[in-house]
Design a protein around this motif. Structure first.
Motif, PDB file in Angstrom:
ATOM      1  N   ARG A  32     -10.473  -2.547   7.835  1.00 55.64           N
ATOM      2  CA  ARG A  32      -9.504  -3.165   6.925  1.00 55.64           C
ATOM      3  C   ARG A  32      -8.150  -3.324   7.595  1.00 55.64           C
ATOM      4  NH1 ARG A  32     -10.961   0.948   2.034  1.00 55.64           N
ATOM      5  NH2 ARG A  32     -13.016   0.104   1.496  1.00 55.64           N
ATOM      6  N   ARG A  33      -7.563  -4.481   7.467  1.00 61.61           N
ATOM      7  CA  ARG A  33      -6.197  -4.704   7.934  1.00 61.61           C
ATOM      8  C   ARG A  33      -5.256  -4.439   6.758  1.00 61.61           C
ATOM      9  NH1 ARG A  33      -3.714 -10.254   7.230  1.00 61.61           N
ATOM     10  NH2 ARG A  33      -3.721  -9.169   5.236  1.00 61.61           N
ATOM     11  N   CYS A  34      -4.982  -3.166   6.560  1.00 60.02           N
ATOM     12  CA  CYS A  34      -4.122  -2.776   5.438  1.00 60.02           C
ATOM     13  C   CYS A  34      -3.580  -1.383   5.738  1.00 60.02           C
ATOM     14  CB  CYS A  34      -4.902  -2.795   4.126  1.00 60.02           C
ATOM     15  SG  CYS A  34      -3.879  -2.551   2.661  1.00 60.02           S
ATOM     16  N   ALA A  35      -2.597  -1.308   6.618  1.00 59.47           N
ATOM     17  CA  ALA A  35      -2.055  -0.031   7.069  1.00 59.47           C
ATOM     18  C   ALA A  35      -1.243   0.644   5.965  1.00 59.47           C
ATOM     19  CB  ALA A  35      -1.178  -0.251   8.293  1.00 59.47           C
ATOM     20  N   LEU A  36      -0.956   1.913   6.166  1.00 59.70           N
ATOM     21  CA  LEU A  36      -0.107   2.645   5.228  1.00 59.70           C
ATOM     22  C   LEU A  36       1.232   1.942   5.064  1.00 59.70           C
ATOM     23  CD1 LEU A  36      -0.864   6.195   6.629  1.00 59.70           C
ATOM     24  CD2 LEU A  36      -1.551   5.365   4.369  1.00 59.70           C
ATOM     25  N   SER A  37       1.660   1.780   3.809  1.00 61.71           N
ATOM     26  CA  SER A  37       2.923   1.125   3.462  1.00 61.71           C
ATOM     27  C   SER A  37       3.027  -0.293   4.005  1.00 61.71           C
ATOM     28  CB  SER A  37       4.121   1.966   3.908  1.00 61.71           C
ATOM     29  OG  SER A  37       4.193   3.148   3.133  1.00 61.71           O
ATOM     30  N   ARG A  83       0.843  -1.190   0.000  1.00 60.42           N
ATOM     31  CA  ARG A  83       0.000   0.000   0.000  1.00 60.42           C
ATOM     32  C   ARG A  83       0.889   1.254   0.000  1.00 60.42           C
ATOM     33  NH1 ARG A  83      -4.058   2.484   4.627  1.00 60.42           N
ATOM     34  NH2 ARG A  83      -4.893   4.140   3.302  1.00 60.42           N
ATOM     35  N   HIS A  84       0.419   2.309  -0.630  1.00 63.26           N
ATOM     36  CA  HIS A  84       1.165   3.566  -0.653  1.00 63.26           C
ATOM     37  C   HIS A  84       1.285   4.169   0.738  1.00 63.26           C
ATOM     38  CE1 HIS A  84      -2.512   5.905  -0.004  1.00 63.26           C
ATOM     39  NE2 HIS A  84      -3.099   5.095  -0.878  1.00 63.26           N
ATOM     40  N   GLY A  85       2.191   5.148   0.888  1.00 63.27           N
ATOM     41  CA  GLY A  85       2.363   5.848   2.149  1.00 63.27           C
ATOM     42  C   GLY A  85       1.318   6.933   2.340  1.00 63.27           C
ATOM     43  N   GLU A  86       1.439   7.645   3.448  1.00 64.44           N
ATOM     44  CA  GLU A  86       0.469   8.695   3.773  1.00 64.44           C
ATOM     45  C   GLU A  86       0.448   9.785   2.695  1.00 64.44           C
ATOM     46  OE1 GLU A  86      -0.540  11.549   7.580  1.00 64.44           O
ATOM     47  OE2 GLU A  86       1.463  11.659   6.704  1.00 64.44           O
ATOM     48  N   VAL A  87      -0.750  10.241   2.370  1.00 62.58           N
ATOM     49  CA  VAL A  87      -0.961  11.288   1.367  1.00 62.58           C
ATOM     50  C   VAL A  87      -1.095  12.644   2.062  1.00 62.58           C
ATOM     51  CG1 VAL A  87      -2.598  12.136  -0.374  1.00 62.58           C
ATOM     52  CG2 VAL A  87      -1.997   9.699  -0.282  1.00 62.58           C
ATOM     53  N   HIS A  89      -3.334   0.146  -3.628  1.00 64.48           N
ATOM     54  CA  HIS A  89      -4.165   0.931  -2.712  1.00 64.48           C
ATOM     55  C   HIS A  89      -4.867   0.018  -1.718  1.00 64.48           C
ATOM     56  CE1 HIS A  89      -3.694   4.367  -5.517  1.00 64.48           C
ATOM     57  NE2 HIS A  89      -3.667   3.396  -6.412  1.00 64.48           N
ATOM     58  N   GLN A  90      -5.396   0.633  -0.668  1.00 73.95           N
ATOM     59  CA  GLN A  90      -5.965  -0.151   0.422  1.00 73.95           C
ATOM     60  C   GLN A  90      -7.107  -1.060  -0.017  1.00 73.95           C
ATOM     61  OE1 GLN A  90      -8.588   1.459   3.574  1.00 73.95           O
ATOM     62  NE2 GLN A  90      -6.875   1.101   4.961  1.00 73.95           N
ATOM     63  N   LEU A  91      -8.112  -0.497  -0.689  1.00 70.53           N
ATOM     64  CA  LEU A  91      -9.277  -1.311  -1.023  1.00 70.53           C
ATOM     65  C   LEU A  91      -8.930  -2.473  -1.962  1.00 70.53           C
ATOM     66  CD1 LEU A  91     -12.916  -0.209  -1.612  1.00 70.53           C
ATOM     67  CD2 LEU A  91     -11.867  -1.919  -3.086  1.00 70.53           C
ATOM     68  N   PRO A  92      -8.202  -2.252  -3.058  1.00 69.48           N
ATOM     69  CA  PRO A  92      -7.860  -3.398  -3.917  1.00 69.48           C
ATOM     70  C   PRO A  92      -7.082  -4.483  -3.179  1.00 69.48           C
ATOM     71  CG  PRO A  92      -7.467  -1.346  -5.083  1.00 69.48           C
ATOM     72  CD  PRO A  92      -7.761  -0.977  -3.653  1.00 69.48           C
ATOM     73  N   ILE A  93      -6.170  -4.058  -2.301  1.00 66.94           N
ATOM     74  CA  ILE A  93      -5.401  -5.054  -1.559  1.00 66.94           C
ATOM     75  C   ILE A  93      -6.296  -5.811  -0.591  1.00 66.94           C
ATOM     76  CG2 ILE A  93      -3.526  -5.373   0.101  1.00 66.94           C
ATOM     77  CD1 ILE A  93      -2.172  -2.908  -1.176  1.00 66.94           C
ATOM     78  N   TRP A  94      -7.187  -5.089   0.089  1.00 68.24           N
ATOM     79  CA  TRP A  94      -8.023  -5.732   1.098  1.00 68.24           C
ATOM     80  C   TRP A  94      -9.034  -6.694   0.475  1.00 68.24           C
ATOM     81  CZ3 TRP A  94      -7.801  -7.407   5.640  1.00 68.24           C
ATOM     82  CH2 TRP A  94      -8.944  -7.717   6.382  1.00 68.24           C
TER      83      TRP A  94
END
Length: 209
Positions: free
Chosen positions: A172-177, A10-14, A149-154
């Motif tokens: 969702r268990r998908c934190a930044l980075s 997942r990408h980092g903070e925006v 991104h979070q949703l596609p990964i989750w």
């Protein structure tokens, strides 16, 4: 032989001072903290001492920027692929708390299992699976990193686990980075690891976007 392991990062903070749901909107790059998170993710993969043979990224600015440390460390230019992009969402550009107070917007919530506010989860899973399979087969050995991104990964995690894709975005268990890792076993994806190597305690924008 195909790849050995595939990592969805997942990408980092925006940088998102207005706290809007930015979705696919242009102009939303990483904050300074987000750049640090992305580097920590790349360094974590490097410490695994596993060769990385391919790097893919969603076309959005935040994922391209999150792929940069992987390019620096592994010497790989990212392949940009629309299949691992953020889903569409009718609430793009809005602050969700305010949007949900407007009864006119409630029609977009009538079927959350689909969901009716954006791209169907089944379509997201299908395009992610297509990209992952192609990425897996595109190398002779080593690992593949895909910055998404979070949703596609989750929803990919849910589908691989055999769980319903309908879910509460707040859970969702998908934190930044974060890094969710998979292997193909007997032509089926198997999740083999999940890691949160980045320091996110001071992050401002951690939402489901």
């Amino acid at each position: 032989m195909p790849a050995d392991r595939l990592h969805l990062v997942r990408h980092g903070e925006v940088h998102n001072p207005r706290r809007v749901l930015y979705g696919r909107l242009p102009g939303y790059g990483l904050s300074e903290a987000g750049r640090s998170m992305a580097r920590q993710a790349a360094e974590w993969v490097h410490t695994m001492d596993r060769p990385v043979s391919a790097l893919w990224a969603s076309p959005l600015q935040r994922t391209r920027e999150s792929a940069e440390p992987f390019t620096e460390i592994f010497g790989l230019e990212p392949r940009i692929d629309d299949r691992i992009i953020e889903p569409t969402n009718v609430f793009e550009g809005r602050r969700m708390v305010r949007a949900l107070l407007n009864p006119w917007n409630w029609r977009h919530l009538r079927k959350p299992a689909i969901p009716t506010w954006g791209e169907p989860y089944a379509d997201v899973v299908a395009r992610m699976n297509s990209a992952m399979t192609e990425g897996w087969e595109s190398v002779d050995s080593g690992d593949v990193v895909m910055v998404s991104h979070q949703l596609p990964i989750w929803v990919t995690h849910l589908a691989v686990a055999g769980l319903p894709t309908q879910h509460d975005p707040r859970r969702r268990r998908c934190a930044l980075s974060s890094i969710t890792s998979f292997e193909m076993v007997e032509n089926k994806w198997t999740e083999v690891a999940y890691a949160e190597p980045a320091a996110t305690a001071g992050a401002v924008d951690v939402g489901a976007v």
